[in-house]
Design an enzyme around this catalytic site. Structure first.
Site, PDB file in Angstrom:
ATOM      1  N   ASN A 175     -10.121  -8.767  11.002  1.00 17.60           N
ATOM      2  CA  ASN A 175     -10.074  -7.459  11.651  1.00 17.60           C
ATOM      3  C   ASN A 175     -10.912  -7.319  12.922  1.00 17.60           C
ATOM      4  O   ASN A 175     -11.716  -6.389  13.036  1.00 17.60           O
ATOM      5  CB  ASN A 175     -10.436  -6.351  10.643  1.00 17.60           C
ATOM      6  CG  ASN A 175      -9.676  -5.071  10.953  1.00 17.60           C
ATOM      7  OD1 ASN A 175      -8.687  -5.098  11.702  1.00 17.60           O
ATOM      8  ND2 ASN A 175     -10.121  -3.972  10.406  1.00 17.60           N
ATOM      9  N   ASN A 197      -5.910  -5.323  11.694  1.00 16.08           N
ATOM     10  CA  ASN A 197      -5.219  -4.277  10.981  1.00 16.08           C
ATOM     11  C   ASN A 197      -4.708  -3.257  12.005  1.00 16.08           C
ATOM     12  O   ASN A 197      -5.467  -2.856  12.871  1.00 16.08           O
ATOM     13  CB  ASN A 197      -6.227  -3.621  10.032  1.00 16.08           C
ATOM     14  CG  ASN A 197      -5.544  -2.748   9.034  1.00 16.08           C
ATOM     15  OD1 ASN A 197      -4.591  -2.035   9.371  1.00 16.08           O
ATOM     16  ND2 ASN A 197      -6.010  -2.783   7.812  1.00 16.08           N
ATOM     17  N   PRO A 198      -3.443  -2.858  11.926  1.00 17.02           N
ATOM     18  CA  PRO A 198      -2.931  -1.916  12.933  1.00 17.02           C
ATOM     19  C   PRO A 198      -3.769  -0.646  13.057  1.00 17.02           C
ATOM     20  O   PRO A 198      -3.775  -0.020  14.113  1.00 17.02           O
ATOM     21  CB  PRO A 198      -1.530  -1.580  12.436  1.00 17.02           C
ATOM     22  CG  PRO A 198      -1.137  -2.745  11.612  1.00 17.02           C
ATOM     23  CD  PRO A 198      -2.391  -3.278  10.997  1.00 17.02           C
ATOM     24  N   SER A 199      -4.516  -0.275  12.038  1.00 19.46           N
ATOM     25  CA  SER A 199      -5.316   0.951  12.140  1.00 19.46           C
ATOM     26  C   SER A 199      -6.331   0.846  13.279  1.00 19.46           C
ATOM     27  O   SER A 199      -6.698   1.844  13.885  1.00 19.46           O
ATOM     28  CB  SER A 199      -6.017   1.250  10.819  1.00 19.46           C
ATOM     29  OG  SER A 199      -6.953   0.247  10.538  1.00 19.46           O
ATOM     30  N   SER A 283      -6.867  -7.191  -0.338  1.00 16.81           N
ATOM     31  CA  SER A 283      -7.631  -7.051   0.902  1.00 16.81           C
ATOM     32  C   SER A 283      -7.334  -8.244   1.803  1.00 16.81           C
ATOM     33  O   SER A 283      -6.910  -9.314   1.339  1.00 16.81           O
ATOM     34  CB  SER A 283      -9.116  -7.006   0.596  1.00 16.81           C
ATOM     35  OG  SER A 283      -9.559  -8.308   0.234  1.00 16.81           O
ATOM     36  N   THR A 284      -7.571  -8.060   3.103  1.00 17.54           N
ATOM     37  CA  THR A 284      -7.389  -9.173   4.027  1.00 17.54           C
ATOM     38  C   THR A 284      -8.273 -10.348   3.619  1.00 17.54           C
ATOM     39  O   THR A 284      -7.871 -11.504   3.717  1.00 17.54           O
ATOM     40  CB  THR A 284      -7.759  -8.742   5.459  1.00 17.54           C
ATOM     41  OG1 THR A 284      -7.005  -7.576   5.792  1.00 17.54           O
ATOM     42  CG2 THR A 284      -7.445  -9.833   6.447  1.00 17.54           C
ATOM     43  N   GLY A 285      -9.480 -10.038   3.135  1.00 17.01           N
ATOM     44  CA  GLY A 285     -10.409 -11.100   2.756  1.00 17.01           C
ATOM     45  C   GLY A 285      -9.847 -12.020   1.691  1.00 17.01           C
ATOM     46  O   GLY A 285      -9.888 -13.249   1.825  1.00 17.01           O
ATOM     47  N   HIS A 332     -21.257   1.324  -9.891  1.00 15.95           N
ATOM     48  CA  HIS A 332     -21.177   1.293 -11.343  1.00 15.95           C
ATOM     49  C   HIS A 332     -20.373   0.142 -11.895  1.00 15.95           C
ATOM     50  O   HIS A 332     -20.574  -0.269 -13.015  1.00 15.95           O
ATOM     51  CB  HIS A 332     -20.646   2.632 -11.845  1.00 15.95           C
ATOM     52  CG  HIS A 332     -21.480   3.757 -11.318  1.00 15.95           C
ATOM     53  ND1 HIS A 332     -22.801   3.880 -11.652  1.00 15.95           N
ATOM     54  CD2 HIS A 332     -21.222   4.742 -10.439  1.00 15.95           C
ATOM     55  CE1 HIS A 332     -23.310   4.929 -11.017  1.00 15.95           C
ATOM     56  NE2 HIS A 332     -22.371   5.458 -10.268  1.00 15.95           N
TER      57      HIS A 332
END
Ligand SMILES: *[C@@H]1O[C@H](CO)[C@@H](O)[C@H](O)[C@H]1NC(C)=O
Ligand SMILES: *[C@@H]1O[C@H](CO)[C@@H](O)[C@H](O)[C@H]1NC(C)=O
Length: 362
Positions: A175, A197-199, A283-285, A332
Site C-alpha cells: 500500500n 489499495n484504490p482507497s 488482508s494484503t499482508g 482482547h
C-alpha cells in the site's frame, strides 16, 4: 385419599417448576448484567485507550502479548519439511506461480474475468484491456532464495531493520508506503513489488480525476518495481485502477502496473478458510505472504504486528510506522490472521520479525 395425594403431588410439581423458572430468570439476569459492559453515555468521547495510562502502558493487552511471546521463538530455525509441505499445498490449491497475477498468457482476449469481491460482476477482456496485462509473470525467478514481505505496522518505527530488509533478494511492500524522510533506516528502500489499495487513490489523489503528476511523482521512490493493483476485486476498482495505469504510461514512469488475478484471490480465500480463517476478505499482508511462500525458499515478514503496544517495551505504537494514529485493534483477542502467521513461524515455515534489528545486519 389417592385423589388428594395426586393433587398434592401436582401442586408440588407446579410450585417447583415456578420456583425453578424464577431462579433461572434471576441467574440469567445476574450473569448477563455482569457480562454486559456498563452503558457509556458518550462512547465516542472515550478517547483514552488503556495504552495511554502512564502507570500501566498496556493493562489489557499484556496477557495477549505475553501469550504471543510465549509462542514466538526467538531462536527460530527453518523446518524444511514443514516448509515444503505448506508451500506445495498452497501451490496445488492456488497455483500462484502461474495465476497470482493476470498475464497475457493466463487471461487471453475474449476471456471473462469474474470479480472476487462481487461474483455477479464479470468483465470480458477486450484487446484494449489485454494490452495493459503483463506479458509474462512478474516474478522472473520462480525460486528466490530470500524474500522480505514488509507490512506497515508501527512496530517498524525505530527498528533499524532497513539493511536486513534490503538484503533480501526480493522485497514486497504494501500500500504505497513512504520510504524516505528518515524511514529508510528502519524499513529500507529496495522494492520489487508494491501494492496499492484504490482507497489511497481516492483519499490522496482525488480519485485521479484531476492532476495526476503528484501521483506519478510519488511512485519515484519505488524505481522500476511493479505496482500491484486489485483492479478486478470490486467493480468500482476498475476505472480508478485504469486511470492509475494510464497516468503511469502517459508520464512514462518506470514502474510497471500489474493486476491481482481475482481467480487466484478467490482460491486463496478458500485455502485460508479451510485453515480456520473466517474473515470476509484477506488482508494484503497475508496475500503477499502467501505469494512469497510459493516463490521464495525463505520468507521473512516485517512490520506485521496487530497490537497497539510493542511486544518488548510494551510502549504504545502507532497504526503505521509513518503516521501518528493510534492502533484501533482491541486487545482482547488475537486477530485470526496473525494467529495463523504465528503458527507458521512456530512451525519454521516462515519467519516473523518482531524485535528490533542491528543496523548493518544482513
Ligand atoms: C534466481 O534465484 C537463484 C537461487 O536463489 C539465484 O541464484 C539467482 O541469482 C536468481 N536469478 C536472478 C535473475 O535473480
Ligand atoms: C524514534 O527515534 C527518534 C530519534 O531517536 C525519536 O525522536 C522518536 O521519539 C522515536 N520514536 C519512537 C516512537 O520511539
Amino acid at each position: 385419599m389417592r385423589g388428594q395425594l395426586l393433587k398434592l403431588f401436582f401442586s408440588l410439581v407446579i410450585t417447583l417448576f415456578c420456583l425453578g423458572s424464577l431462579l433461572t430468570t434471576v441467574i440469567w439476569y445476574m450473569v448477563n448484567n455482569n457480562n454486559v459492559e456498563p452503558q457509556r453515555p458518550h462512547p465516542k468521547k472515550k478517547s483514552t485507550p488503556d495504552s495511554s495510562d502512564p502507570s500501566d502502558p498496556c493493562k489489557s493487552c499484556r496477557e495477549v502479548i505475553d501469550k504471543v511471546i510465549e509462542r514466538y521463538s526467538q531462536t527460530w530455525r527453518k523446518q524444511e519439511n514443514n516448509y515444503q509441505q505448506f508451500s506445495s499445498q498452497l501451490s496445488s490449491q492456488c497455483h500462484g506461480l502461474d495465476r497470482a497475477i493476470i498475464t497475457q498468457a493466463n487471461t487471453p482476449v475474449g476471456s471473462k474475468i469474474v470479480y472476487d469481491g462481487d461474483k455477479k460482476k464479470t468483465l470480458k477482456v477486450t484487446p484494449e484491456l489485454f494490452s495493459t496485462f503483463a506479458k509474462e509473470h512478474p516474478f522472473p525467478n520462480k525460486t528466490w532464495d530470500t524474500c522480505a514481505v514488509v507490512g506497515n505496522g508501527g512496530i517498524l518505527t525505530n527498528s533499524s531493520c532497513g539493511d536486513i530488509i534490503d538484503s533480501a533478494q526480493f522485497v514486497i511492500r504494501c500500500n504505497l508506503p513512504p520510504l524516505g524522510k528518515g524511514y529508510e533506516k528502519h524499513v529500507g528502500t529496495k522494492t520489487d513489488i508494491v501494492t496499492a489499495n484504490p482507497s489511497i487513490f481516492l483519499e490522496k489523489y482525488g480519485a485521479l480525476m484531476g492532476r495526476r503528476r503528484p501521483f506519478v511523482e510519488s511512485l519515484h521512490s519505488y524505481g522500476k518495481s511493479r505496482l500491484l493493483l486489485p483492479a478486478f476485486s470490486y467493480g468500482h476498482n476498475t476505472p480508478v485502477c485504469m486511470r492509475a495505469v494510464y497516468s503511469i504510461e502517459d508520464f512514462e514512469s518506470p514502474i510497471q502496473p500489474i493486476f491481482f488475478n481475482p481467480e487466484y484471490l478467490q482460491s486463496l480465500a478458500l485455502f485460508w478458510r479451510s485453515r480456520g480463517l473466517r474473515a470476509v476478505r484477506l488482508s494484503t499482508g497475508i496475500i503477499m505472504a502467501s505469494i512469497a511462500l510459493e516463490h521464495c525458499a525463505n520468507v521473512h515478514l516485517y512490520g506485521f504486528w496487530p497490537f497497539g503496544n510493542h511486544p518488548h517495551g510494551l510502549h504504545a505504537l502507532t497504526n503505521h510506522y509513518y503516521d501518528d494514529r493510534q492502533t484501533k485493534t482491541k486487545f482482547h483477542s488475537m486477530p485470526a490472521e496473525f494467529d495463523l502467521l504465528l503458527q507458521l513461524h512456530s512451525q519454521g515455515v516462515l519467519r516473523l520479525h518482531l524485535g528490533d534489528c542491528q543496523p548493518g545486519e544482513k
